[in-house]
Scaffold this motif. Sequence first.
Motif, PDB file in Angstrom:
ATOM      1  N   TYR A 142       0.927  -0.942  -0.033  1.00 23.02           N
ATOM      2  CA  TYR A 142      -0.081  -0.076  -0.018  1.00 23.02           C
ATOM      3  C   TYR A 142       0.947   1.396  -0.065  1.00 23.02           C
ATOM      4  O   TYR A 142       1.832   1.294   0.862  1.00 23.02           O
TER       5      TYR A 142
ATOM      6  N   VAL B 156      -3.076   4.385  -2.637  1.00 23.64           N
ATOM      7  CA  VAL B 156      -4.225   5.136  -1.684  1.00 23.64           C
ATOM      8  C   VAL B 156      -4.154   6.321  -1.806  1.00 23.64           C
ATOM      9  O   VAL B 156      -3.455   7.296  -2.588  1.00 23.64           O
TER      10      VAL B 156
ATOM     11  N   HIS C 117      -5.355  10.947   4.562  1.00 20.41           N
ATOM     12  CA  HIS C 117      -5.365  10.024   5.461  1.00 20.41           C
ATOM     13  C   HIS C 117      -7.028   9.521   5.888  1.00 20.41           C
ATOM     14  O   HIS C 117      -7.238   8.324   5.987  1.00 20.41           O
TER      15      HIS C 117
ATOM     16  N   ARG D 226      -8.329   6.687   3.622  1.00 26.80           N
ATOM     17  CA  ARG D 226      -7.492   5.328   3.574  1.00 26.80           C
ATOM     18  C   ARG D 226      -8.037   4.347   4.241  1.00 26.80           C
ATOM     19  O   ARG D 226      -7.545   3.619   5.018  1.00 26.80           O
TER      20      ARG D 226
ATOM     21  N   ARG E 133      -3.645   4.344   9.219  1.00 29.60           N
ATOM     22  CA  ARG E 133      -3.714   5.078   7.943  1.00 29.60           C
ATOM     23  C   ARG E 133      -2.390   5.179   7.135  1.00 29.60           C
ATOM     24  O   ARG E 133      -2.368   5.942   6.057  1.00 29.60           O
TER      25      ARG E 133
END
Length: 82
Positions: A6, A33, A37, A40, A50
């Motif tokens: 990620y 992503v 934040h 996420r 996150r």
Amino acid sequence: MSIELYALDGCPYCEAVHDALADHGIDYETSWVEALHSERDAVKRVSGQRAVPVLIDDERGVTMSESENILTYIEQTLATDR
């Protein structure tokens, strides 16, 4: 794919992990992503937080964050298994 990363486009920590995986010829899939934040959710589901990067190694049952920890794992585990 057993390795998933990620990552956020333009994140220097994520790029370092990408580079290490590529340098060792390790096949992996990237899940990009969102910059915010709060958006996420997928990262939060798999890692409990996150921040990125997050590496998931399904074969070994490992989920980890923090780029330095991931880089060490790549060097000591994934690169040596090749």
